[in-house]
Design a protein around this motif. Structure first.
Motif, PDB file in Angstrom:
ATOM      1  N   GLY A  41      -8.699   3.744   0.325  1.00 14.38           N
ATOM      2  CA  GLY A  41      -7.865   4.075   1.476  1.00 14.38           C
ATOM      3  C   GLY A  41      -6.496   4.630   1.141  1.00 14.38           C
ATOM      4  O   GLY A  41      -6.002   5.523   1.833  1.00 14.38           O
ATOM      5  N   LYS A  42      -5.868   4.126   0.064  1.00 15.35           N
ATOM      6  CA  LYS A  42      -4.464   4.453  -0.168  1.00 15.35           C
ATOM      7  C   LYS A  42      -4.226   5.387  -1.347  1.00 15.35           C
ATOM      8  O   LYS A  42      -3.097   5.827  -1.562  1.00 15.35           O
ATOM      9  CB  LYS A  42      -3.665   3.169  -0.324  1.00 15.35           C
ATOM     10  N   PRO A  46      -5.785   9.988   0.573  1.00 13.79           N
ATOM     11  CA  PRO A  46      -4.625  10.889   0.595  1.00 13.79           C
ATOM     12  C   PRO A  46      -4.716  12.020  -0.418  1.00 13.79           C
ATOM     13  O   PRO A  46      -4.328  13.153  -0.126  1.00 13.79           O
ATOM     14  CB  PRO A  46      -3.449   9.949   0.283  1.00 13.79           C
ATOM     15  N   LEU A 117      -6.007  -0.995   4.458  1.00 13.78           N
ATOM     16  CA  LEU A 117      -5.976  -0.177   5.666  1.00 13.78           C
ATOM     17  C   LEU A 117      -7.012  -0.630   6.688  1.00 13.78           C
ATOM     18  O   LEU A 117      -8.173  -0.883   6.336  1.00 13.78           O
ATOM     19  CB  LEU A 117      -6.246   1.291   5.330  1.00 13.78           C
ATOM     20  N   SER A 120      -7.657   5.147   8.902  1.00  7.91           N
ATOM     21  CA  SER A 120      -6.923   6.358   8.525  1.00  7.91           C
ATOM     22  C   SER A 120      -7.168   7.400   9.605  1.00  7.91           C
ATOM     23  O   SER A 120      -8.166   7.325  10.337  1.00  7.91           O
ATOM     24  CB  SER A 120      -7.397   6.908   7.176  1.00  7.91           C
ATOM     25  N   TYR A 121      -6.256   8.372   9.678  1.00 11.34           N
ATOM     26  CA  TYR A 121      -6.413   9.422  10.681  1.00 11.34           C
ATOM     27  C   TYR A 121      -5.897  10.727  10.106  1.00 11.34           C
ATOM     28  O   TYR A 121      -4.763  10.797   9.629  1.00 11.34           O
ATOM     29  CB  TYR A 121      -5.644   9.071  11.958  1.00 11.34           C
ATOM     30  N   ILE A 134      -2.019  13.099   7.204  1.00 14.23           N
ATOM     31  CA  ILE A 134      -2.862  11.915   7.122  1.00 14.23           C
ATOM     32  C   ILE A 134      -2.025  10.659   7.367  1.00 14.23           C
ATOM     33  O   ILE A 134      -0.972  10.467   6.759  1.00 14.23           O
ATOM     34  CB  ILE A 134      -3.610  11.818   5.775  1.00 14.23           C
ATOM     35  N   GLY A 136      -2.152   6.233   8.329  1.00 14.97           N
ATOM     36  CA  GLY A 136      -2.935   5.026   8.122  1.00 14.97           C
ATOM     37  C   GLY A 136      -2.280   3.837   8.809  1.00 14.97           C
ATOM     38  O   GLY A 136      -1.061   3.792   8.972  1.00 14.97           O
ATOM     39  N   GLU A 138      -1.885  -0.012   8.150  1.00 15.77           N
ATOM     40  CA  GLU A 138      -2.055  -1.020   7.116  1.00 15.77           C
ATOM     41  C   GLU A 138      -1.951  -2.419   7.704  1.00 15.77           C
ATOM     42  O   GLU A 138      -1.199  -2.649   8.651  1.00 15.77           O
ATOM     43  CB  GLU A 138      -0.968  -0.860   6.053  1.00 15.77           C
ATOM     44  N   GLU A 154       2.359   7.248   6.855  1.00 19.02           N
ATOM     45  CA  GLU A 154       1.878   8.613   6.653  1.00 19.02           C
ATOM     46  C   GLU A 154       2.128   8.984   5.199  1.00 19.02           C
ATOM     47  O   GLU A 154       3.137   8.616   4.616  1.00 19.02           O
ATOM     48  CB  GLU A 154       2.601   9.606   7.568  1.00 19.02           C
ATOM     49  N   TRP A 155       1.176   9.716   4.620  1.00 20.61           N
ATOM     50  CA  TRP A 155       1.337  10.226   3.263  1.00 20.61           C
ATOM     51  C   TRP A 155       1.551  11.732   3.301  1.00 20.61           C
ATOM     52  O   TRP A 155       0.948  12.436   4.113  1.00 20.61           O
ATOM     53  CB  TRP A 155       0.090   9.925   2.433  1.00 20.61           C
ATOM     54  N   ARG A 160       5.375   8.493   0.770  1.00 24.50           N
ATOM     55  CA  ARG A 160       4.821   7.718   1.885  1.00 24.50           C
ATOM     56  C   ARG A 160       5.930   7.383   2.877  1.00 24.50           C
ATOM     57  O   ARG A 160       6.989   6.903   2.502  1.00 24.50           O
ATOM     58  CB  ARG A 160       4.203   6.438   1.335  1.00 24.50           C
TER      59      ARG A 160
END
Length: 210
Positions: A41-42, A46, A117, A120-121, A134, A136, A138, A154-155, A160
């Motif tokens: 996820g992280k 991304p 997470l 995510s979107y 992107i 997320g 958390e 957001e990344w 971040r």
């Protein structure tokens, strides 16, 4: 990178073999995030979205996008020690194509430790896949100073961001908050520069440390 991650149909860990699955009950609020969940996820998502936006969107828009997502999850697990591997239970891809944008929501296997997470979107311009973002949601630590123990992040290629919002871990509510950010209705709370870690190197072999 993409062929390595979802080029084959990995079946994931054997769900009947309790020796090679990190069961949900093995984590608690005080533990670090589970490595499989965290790396998927992280780090991986991304990097795929921001480093390779066009193949990411093109591949996951396909009819078998859900299976490709599961392949990514399970292929990450194959590189981990058996005790760190998790099944892909609950992993789901939600796709929405509107007039000007493409949206992809990713519902994660249940987050049970802080820093994992919930969702995510990904949002990108329908005509230019390089215009992509992107987000997320958390799981945060408890007790926390907000109404819900969550962090909306957001990344980007600089690092971040976290936002001044803490939605409950509900996908529809999270999606509404993301749209509010896109409309500049929610402000940035903090920014962390992660560039020295080389997360978004041009190399396909970039592999950040957890």
């Amino acid at each position: 990178m993409f062929k390595k991650l979802f080029g084959k149909k990995s079946k994931g860990p054997d769900k009947d073999d309790t020796s090679n699955i990190n069961k949900e009950g093995q984590a608690n609020e005080q533990e670090k995030p589970r490595k499989h969940h965290y790396e998927f996820g992280k780090f991986t998502l991304p990097m795929m979205v921001l480093g390779h936006p066009e193949p990411f969107i093109s591949n996951f828009l396909l009819e078998d996008g859900q299976q490709k997502l599961r392949n990514v999850w399970n292929n990450i697990g194959e590189k981990l020690p058996p005790s760190d591997r998790m099944p892909d239970d609950g992993l789901e891809l939600v796709k929405r194509v509107a007039k000007n944008v493409i949206c992809m929501g990713i519902i994660m296997p249940k987050a049970i430790s802080p820093n994992e997470l919930h969702f995510s979107y990904v949002i990108c311009d329908k005509e230019d896949y390089t215009k992509i973002r992107i987000f997320g949601l958390e799981k945060g630590r408890e007790p926390c100073p907000y109404e819900n123990p969550t962090v909306l992040a957001e990344w980007n290629k600089m690092g971040r961001l976290t936002y001044d919002a803490a939605p409950k871990p509900d996908f529809i509510e999270f999606e509404k908050y993301v749209f509010s950010i896109m409309a500049d209705e929610i402000q940035v709370r903090t920014f962390t520069d992660f560039r020295p870690m080389g997360w978004f190197s041009d190399s396909d072999e970039a592999s950040p440390e957890a």
